[in-house]
Design a protein around this motif. Structure first.
Motif, short mmCIF file in Angstrom:
data_model
loop_
_atom_site.label_atom_id
_atom_site.label_comp_id
_atom_site.label_asym_id
_atom_site.label_seq_id
_atom_site.Cartn_x
_atom_site.Cartn_y
_atom_site.Cartn_z
N THR A 47 -11.77 -7.16 -7.98
CA THR A 47 -11.20 -7.99 -6.92
C THR A 47 -10.21 -9.00 -7.52
N VAL A 106 -2.39 -9.42 -9.40
CA VAL A 106 -1.83 -8.06 -9.39
C VAL A 106 -0.41 -8.08 -8.85
N LEU A 122 -3.57 3.22 -8.18
CA LEU A 122 -3.96 1.85 -7.84
C LEU A 122 -3.94 1.72 -6.32
N GLN A 123 -5.09 1.33 -5.76
CA GLN A 123 -5.20 1.25 -4.31
C GLN A 123 -5.81 -0.08 -3.88
N ILE A 124 -5.36 -0.58 -2.73
CA ILE A 124 -6.02 -1.72 -2.07
C ILE A 124 -7.09 -1.14 -1.16
N THR A 125 -8.34 -1.50 -1.40
CA THR A 125 -9.45 -0.88 -0.66
C THR A 125 -10.11 -1.82 0.35
N SER A 159 -9.82 -6.34 -2.64
CA SER A 159 -10.56 -5.34 -3.44
C SER A 159 -9.60 -4.23 -3.85
N TRP A 160 -9.71 -3.82 -5.12
CA TRP A 160 -8.81 -2.82 -5.68
C TRP A 160 -9.60 -1.68 -6.33
N ASN A 161 -8.93 -0.54 -6.45
CA ASN A 161 -9.48 0.59 -7.21
C ASN A 161 -8.36 1.10 -8.10
N TYR A 162 -8.60 1.04 -9.41
CA TYR A 162 -7.62 1.56 -10.37
C TYR A 162 -8.25 2.70 -11.16
N THR A 201 -13.27 -0.44 -10.04
CA THR A 201 -13.10 -1.38 -8.94
C THR A 201 -13.11 -2.82 -9.44
N LYS A 204 0.83 -1.21 0.00
CA LYS A 204 0.00 0.00 0.00
C LYS A 204 0.86 1.26 0.00
#
Length: 314
Positions: free
Chosen positions: A167, A182, A77-80, A158-161, A165, A66
């Motif tokens: 998974t 990923v 790109l984030q791990i949510t 779960s990711w947000n790019y 969103t 992160k």
């Protein structure tokens, strides 16, 4: 009357063709319906309760990832979120996992986060097409099959790019993360490489000197993932080289590596070698061409390739 019979025959032919076409359509529909794709719901049927808490090593890997994503990709790109799913308990579960990992609707990532312009995130079927899609799916399935065994624990990340969103399935054990589409596709890598040269080492009348150059790929969380390199050593007396040694190496976790080297000048005023090195993530391929002594990369994926000649003087 003859005209009526001809008309009837024509109608009969049309009816047969129509019936045949309908049967073909029905056959295709039946055939399509028998081809079922595995889903996350199917996978969850093959999972039993596993570790109740995420192991410390895995937590550290995710936390450090992160931080590095935030630092180098500025939260593109984030791990949510993280959901514990359980433990893979059957061979069928492993087979379903491999299918899901390589399915063209699943998301993958590729690129070097130290060079954000190289980073790509998207569905396998969107990032790849044709032969590249086949090669990527094959690489993902083969690499995953080597790592995922019965008893492996499973997370859903779960990711947000950039606002989109999705998974990913993350397989792990108490030692750390084993597989994730990923994490497997992204690296941290200085494309300039590293080098080191020794001071002269004398033994009796013969002195030696070596030069080493290498390139390292790190996991998204920072620890070493793979390396390629070579080392040339010359043995000399005064200003005259009497012999040359060369060695090479290449390795990477969840990926492919190749390394070749050879001596091209063994005696005289200097020593010389050629080297051909490469490493890449699972969705790409490497090949060595002996005629021009070089490694080349094909497909898509994170990679570093270095081909060259090195001369070393006393």
């Amino acid at each position: 009357m003859k005209k009526l019979v001809t008309t009837f025959k024509l109608f009969a032919v049309i009816s047969v063709l129509t019936l045949t076409a309908c049967q073909d359509d029905n056959s295709e529909m039946i055939q399509d319906s028998t081809v079922s794709k595995s889903s996350s719901a199917d996978l969850k049927k093959e999972i039993t309760p596993g570790l109740k808490t995420i192991p410390e090593n895995v937590q550290i890997q995710i936390s450090d990832s992160k931080k590095n994503l935030e630092q180098y990709l500025k939260n593109d790109l984030q791990i949510t979120g993280i959901t514990i799913l359980g433990k893979l308990s059957t061979q069928k579960g492993i087979e379903i996992s491999q299918e899901l990992i390589s399915d063209k609707e699943q998301f993958v990532a590729e690129g070097n986060i130290l060079d954000p312009e190289t980073v790509k995130v998207g569905k396998i079927g969107v990032l790849f097409s044709g032969d590249q899609l086949t090669e990527a799916q094959k690489g993902l399935k083969e690499s995953a099959s080597e790592q995922i065994k019965t008893g492996t624990d499973l997370l859903e990340i779960s990711w947000n790019y950039k606002g989109e969103t999705f998974t990913s399935l993350c397989f792990y054990n108490e030692s750390g993360i084993i597989w994730d589409n990923v994490f497997a596709g992204l690296v941290m890598m200085d494309a300039r490489g590293n080098s080191e040269v020794s001071s002269n080492e004398s033994q009796a009348k013969v002195s030696s000197k070596w030069f080493k150059e290498w390139w390292t790929a790190n996991w998204l969380w920072g620890s070493k993932r793979g390396e390629i390199g070579y080392k040339i050593t010359i043995y000399y007396s005064g200003s005259s080289v009497s012999n040359v040694d060369v060695s090479d190496w290449g390795n990477i976790s969840l990926g492919k590596a190749k390394s070749e080297s050879k001596v091209t000048k063994r005696t005289g005023a200097y020593g010389q070698c050629r080297y051909a090195l490469g490493l890449c993530t699972p969705t790409g391929s490497l090949s060595f061409n002996s005629s021009n002594f070089s490694v080349s990369f094909s497909g898509l994926g994170s990679n570093v390739v270095s081909n060259g000649t090195k001369s070393l003087y006393p």
